[in-house]
Design an enzyme around this catalytic site. Structure first.
Site, PDB file in Angstrom:
ATOM      1  N   ASP A  37      15.254  13.320  19.942  1.00  0.00           N
ATOM      2  CA  ASP A  37      14.072  12.796  19.236  1.00  0.00           C
ATOM      3  C   ASP A  37      12.841  12.919  20.143  1.00  0.00           C
ATOM      4  O   ASP A  37      11.787  13.435  19.732  1.00  0.00           O
ATOM      5  CB  ASP A  37      14.349  11.314  18.901  1.00  0.00           C
ATOM      6  CG  ASP A  37      13.413  10.747  17.846  1.00  0.00           C
ATOM      7  OD1 ASP A  37      13.501   9.530  17.586  1.00  0.00           O
ATOM      8  OD2 ASP A  37      12.589  11.498  17.293  1.00  0.00           O
ATOM      9  N   THR A  84      25.903  11.442  19.083  1.00  0.00           N
ATOM     10  CA  THR A  84      26.817  11.527  20.242  1.00  0.00           C
ATOM     11  C   THR A  84      26.125  11.228  21.564  1.00  0.00           C
ATOM     12  O   THR A  84      26.735  11.357  22.634  1.00  0.00           O
ATOM     13  CB  THR A  84      27.461  12.932  20.337  1.00  0.00           C
ATOM     14  OG1 THR A  84      26.441  13.895  20.640  1.00  0.00           O
ATOM     15  CG2 THR A  84      28.168  13.323  19.060  1.00  0.00           C
TER      16      THR A  84
END
Ligand code: APR
Length: 176
Positions: free
Chosen positions: A34, A127
């Site tokens: 992100d 993850t």
């Protein structure tokens, strides 16, 4: 049938039609992939995310609930669009995490199809910070994309962009 590829690298460098961001439900950026996507796209991406988040909060909903997907522009990135999806936080597997992770992959692929894109790159959603066990997440990712592709005839190429060695090894083994 679309080609499925396993690559290792930085998803912000991929000049595909659309890259998928592993976002959080605020849509206001964060760390990991992100952070990398927002850094590479520039401040206009955050401005668009802020507008979407504001509109959705006004409508009484979260900007992007877990398992959902939202499309924005790509700005300074080499791709044409960014699909922000929110994977589940791993709490041990008893809170519907598997279904939410599958939903993130499925809804992102369907949204890419609806938008008329034909090539898409995914990171290894949930993850990292969200702690999803990598092997189980890789299996869900590959299985969900293979099950959804018959419903997205416009998609010609799906790339899984692994950042760390472990994910890369896992995806290559499972994708054989
Ligand atoms: N390109 C591709 N993959 C990347 C990159 C990159 N530039 N940077 C990190 N990754 C990988 C990580 O190594 C991990 O395998 O993306 C995968 C997902 O990890 P996170 O980015 O931590 O995402 P996630 O686990 O889904 O957690 C989401 O983290 O960054 C915050 O705002 C985000 O709150 C949200 C949470």
């Amino acid at each position: 049938m679309a080609e499925i590829e396993i690559n290792q690298g930085d998803i912000t460098k991929f000049a595909v039609d659309v890259i998928v961001n592993a976002a959080n439900s605020s849509l206001l950026g964060g760390g990991g992939v992100d952070g990398a996507i927002h850094r590479a796209a520039g401040s206009e991406l955050l401005e668009e995310c802020r507008r979407i988040a504001h509109t959705r909060r006004e409508a009484g909903t979260e900007p992007c609930p877990a398992g959902d997907a939202v499309l924005t522009g790509a700005y300074k990135l080499p791709c044409k669009g960014v699909i922000h999806t929110v994977g589940p936080i791993w709490y041990g597997g008893g809170r519907g995490e598997a279904d939410l992770l599958a939903s993130s992959y499925r809804k992102s692929l369907l949204l890419a199809q609806e938008t008329g894109f034909s090539t898409i790159a995914f990171p290894n959603i949930s993850t990292g910070v969200y702690g999803y066990p990598k092997e189980e997440a890789a299996r869900i990712a590959l299985e969900t994309i293979k099950k959804t592709l018959p419903h997205t005839p416009g998609i010609r190429r799906v790339i899984f962009v692994c950042f760390d060695e472990e994910n890369y090894r896992l995806y290559r083994t499972l994708a054989q």
